[in-house]
Design a protein around this motif. Structure first.
Motif, PDB file in Angstrom:
ATOM      1  N   LEU A  47       0.813  -1.212   0.000  1.00 53.45           N
ATOM      2  CA  LEU A  47       0.000   0.000   0.000  1.00 53.45           C
ATOM      3  C   LEU A  47       0.850   1.267   0.000  1.00 53.45           C
ATOM      4  CD1 LEU A  47      -2.818  -1.113   2.458  1.00 53.45           C
ATOM      5  CD2 LEU A  47      -2.820  -1.171  -0.036  1.00 53.45           C
ATOM      6  N   GLY A  48       2.104   1.127  -0.372  1.00 56.51           N
ATOM      7  CA  GLY A  48       3.026   2.257  -0.387  1.00 56.51           C
ATOM      8  C   GLY A  48       2.611   3.381  -1.313  1.00 56.51           C
ATOM      9  N   TYR A  49       1.819   3.066  -2.298  1.00 59.54           N
ATOM     10  CA  TYR A  49       1.364   4.102  -3.238  1.00 59.54           C
ATOM     11  C   TYR A  49       0.445   5.113  -2.559  1.00 59.54           C
ATOM     12  CZ  TYR A  49      -3.038   1.538  -3.517  1.00 59.54           C
ATOM     13  OH  TYR A  49      -4.220   0.935  -3.221  1.00 59.54           O
ATOM     14  N   LEU A  50      -0.124   4.758  -1.399  1.00 55.54           N
ATOM     15  CA  LEU A  50      -1.016   5.657  -0.678  1.00 55.54           C
ATOM     16  C   LEU A  50      -0.263   6.692   0.171  1.00 55.54           C
ATOM     17  CD1 LEU A  50      -3.629   3.016   0.528  1.00 55.54           C
ATOM     18  CD2 LEU A  50      -3.915   4.691  -1.315  1.00 55.54           C
ATOM     19  N   ASP A  51       0.981   6.433   0.465  1.00 58.02           N
ATOM     20  CA  ASP A  51       1.770   7.268   1.374  1.00 58.02           C
ATOM     21  C   ASP A  51       2.446   8.405   0.609  1.00 58.02           C
ATOM     22  OD1 ASP A  51       3.475   8.353   3.248  1.00 58.02           O
ATOM     23  OD2 ASP A  51       4.294   6.425   3.910  1.00 58.02           O
ATOM     24  N   HIS A  52       2.118   9.637   0.982  1.00 62.88           N
ATOM     25  CA  HIS A  52       2.673  10.820   0.315  1.00 62.88           C
ATOM     26  C   HIS A  52       4.187  10.913   0.452  1.00 62.88           C
ATOM     27  CE1 HIS A  52      -1.411  12.082  -0.232  1.00 62.88           C
ATOM     28  NE2 HIS A  52      -1.624  12.338   1.039  1.00 62.88           N
ATOM     29  N   SER A  53       4.733  10.310   1.492  1.00 66.00           N
ATOM     30  CA  SER A  53       6.187  10.411   1.693  1.00 66.00           C
ATOM     31  C   SER A  53       6.965   9.590   0.668  1.00 66.00           C
ATOM     32  CB  SER A  53       6.568   9.988   3.123  1.00 66.00           C
ATOM     33  OG  SER A  53       6.306   8.605   3.303  1.00 66.00           O
ATOM     34  N   ASN A  54       6.273   8.757  -0.102  1.00 67.16           N
ATOM     35  CA  ASN A  54       6.932   7.956  -1.136  1.00 67.16           C
ATOM     36  C   ASN A  54       6.917   8.643  -2.495  1.00 67.16           C
ATOM     37  OD1 ASN A  54       7.430   5.926   0.729  1.00 67.16           O
ATOM     38  ND2 ASN A  54       5.461   4.936   0.326  1.00 67.16           N
ATOM     39  N   VAL A  55       6.535   9.917  -2.499  1.00 74.63           N
ATOM     40  CA  VAL A  55       6.417  10.688  -3.731  1.00 74.63           C
ATOM     41  C   VAL A  55       7.372  11.873  -3.643  1.00 74.63           C
ATOM     42  CG1 VAL A  55       4.804  12.049  -5.122  1.00 74.63           C
ATOM     43  CG2 VAL A  55       4.006  10.007  -3.965  1.00 74.63           C
ATOM     44  N   ALA A  56       7.942  12.266  -4.753  1.00 74.41           N
ATOM     45  CA  ALA A  56       8.823  13.443  -4.787  1.00 74.41           C
ATOM     46  C   ALA A  56       8.070  14.659  -4.256  1.00 74.41           C
ATOM     47  CB  ALA A  56       9.310  13.690  -6.210  1.00 74.41           C
ATOM     48  N   ASP A  57       8.772  15.514  -3.534  1.00 74.09           N
ATOM     49  CA  ASP A  57       8.149  16.681  -2.895  1.00 74.09           C
ATOM     50  C   ASP A  57       7.313  17.511  -3.866  1.00 74.09           C
ATOM     51  OD1 ASP A  57       9.216  15.985  -0.453  1.00 74.09           O
ATOM     52  OD2 ASP A  57      10.924  17.366  -0.601  1.00 74.09           O
ATOM     53  N   LYS A  58       7.832  17.708  -5.070  1.00 74.22           N
ATOM     54  CA  LYS A  58       7.111  18.556  -6.030  1.00 74.22           C
ATOM     55  C   LYS A  58       5.828  17.900  -6.556  1.00 74.22           C
ATOM     56  CE  LYS A  58       9.773  17.107 -10.057  1.00 74.22           C
ATOM     57  NZ  LYS A  58      10.657  17.543 -11.132  1.00 74.22           N
ATOM     58  N   MET A  59       5.639  16.603  -6.259  1.00 73.76           N
ATOM     59  CA  MET A  59       4.470  15.889  -6.746  1.00 73.76           C
ATOM     60  C   MET A  59       3.446  15.588  -5.646  1.00 73.76           C
ATOM     61  SD  MET A  59       5.101  15.690  -9.923  1.00 73.76           S
ATOM     62  CE  MET A  59       3.873  14.564 -10.520  1.00 73.76           C
ATOM     63  N   ILE A  60       3.718  16.015  -4.419  1.00 70.78           N
ATOM     64  CA  ILE A  60       2.848  15.650  -3.292  1.00 70.78           C
ATOM     65  C   ILE A  60       1.413  16.135  -3.493  1.00 70.78           C
ATOM     66  CG2 ILE A  60       2.404  16.093  -0.834  1.00 70.78           C
ATOM     67  CD1 ILE A  60       5.402  15.697  -0.354  1.00 70.78           C
ATOM     68  N   GLU A  61       1.225  17.385  -3.920  1.00 67.14           N
ATOM     69  CA  GLU A  61      -0.140  17.904  -4.108  1.00 67.14           C
ATOM     70  C   GLU A  61      -0.886  17.124  -5.186  1.00 67.14           C
ATOM     71  OE1 GLU A  61      -1.967  19.960  -2.218  1.00 67.14           O
ATOM     72  OE2 GLU A  61      -0.208  19.813  -0.911  1.00 67.14           O
ATOM     73  N   LYS A  62      -0.211  16.827  -6.288  1.00 67.32           N
ATOM     74  CA  LYS A  62      -0.848  16.033  -7.357  1.00 67.32           C
ATOM     75  C   LYS A  62      -1.168  14.624  -6.843  1.00 67.32           C
ATOM     76  CE  LYS A  62       0.880  18.403 -11.406  1.00 67.32           C
ATOM     77  NZ  LYS A  62       1.568  18.313 -12.670  1.00 67.32           N
ATOM     78  N   HIS A  63      -0.272  14.088  -6.039  1.00 64.65           N
ATOM     79  CA  HIS A  63      -0.492  12.750  -5.473  1.00 64.65           C
ATOM     80  C   HIS A  63      -1.707  12.759  -4.550  1.00 64.65           C
ATOM     81  CE1 HIS A  63       0.214   9.399  -2.598  1.00 64.65           C
ATOM     82  NE2 HIS A  63       0.488   8.766  -3.730  1.00 64.65           N
TER      83      HIS A  63
END
Length: 142
Positions: free
Chosen positions: A104-120
């Motif tokens: 379920l790592g795709y649900l965690d915002h910390s696994n996304v690049a900072d510049k993509m957090i809002e889009k995530h």
């Protein structure tokens, strides 16, 4: 709005003839237009048009139809290849991401690049909305 009135197939064939398209088999021409919308096929006539809007001498419906059929078959072939590539790439991404961050790592915002957090966040919100909206569908329950 300037709309064109619908035309019978025989009138469409006559219109092609009026513009200089050679029709050797009238019934075959009607069958072609019965399968392919006149306006869709008209795009394939564009390279055969003169400046006056008529077709260049020697332009035949069968010739244009063969180009359309080649394009259709090429598109279907390429779509099949692209679909295989898409599935392969998605598989590689899912494999890498799930093994690195968990199922379920795709649900965690910390696994996304900072510049993509809002889009995530928006993506996950949309995902959750669609799950709720479609909760009775079998594949969603699964």
């Amino acid at each position: 709005m300037n709309t064109k009135e619908p035309e019978l197939f025989c009138r469409q064939v006559n219109k092609l003839i009026e513009h200089g398209c050679e029709i050797t088999d009238y019934e075959q021409a009607i069958m072609i237009l019965n399968k392919i919308n006149y306006y869709k096929l008209s795009a394939y006539f564009l390279p055969f048009r003169d400046n006056d809007g008529n077709y260049k001498q020697g332009t035949t419906l069968l010739q244009v139809y063969k180009i359309y059929e080649f394009d259709r078959k090429l598109s279907a072939f390429l779509y099949g290849i692209i679909q295989k590539i898409e599935v392969f790439v998605k598989t590689q991404i899912a494999y890498y991401h799930s093994n690195k961050y968990g199922a379920l790592g795709y649900l965690d915002h910390s696994n996304v690049a900072d510049k993509m957090i809002e889009k995530h966040k928006k993506l996950i919100d949309n995902f959750n909305t669609e799950v709720k909206r479609n909760k009775e569908l079998l594949f969603v329950k699964h």
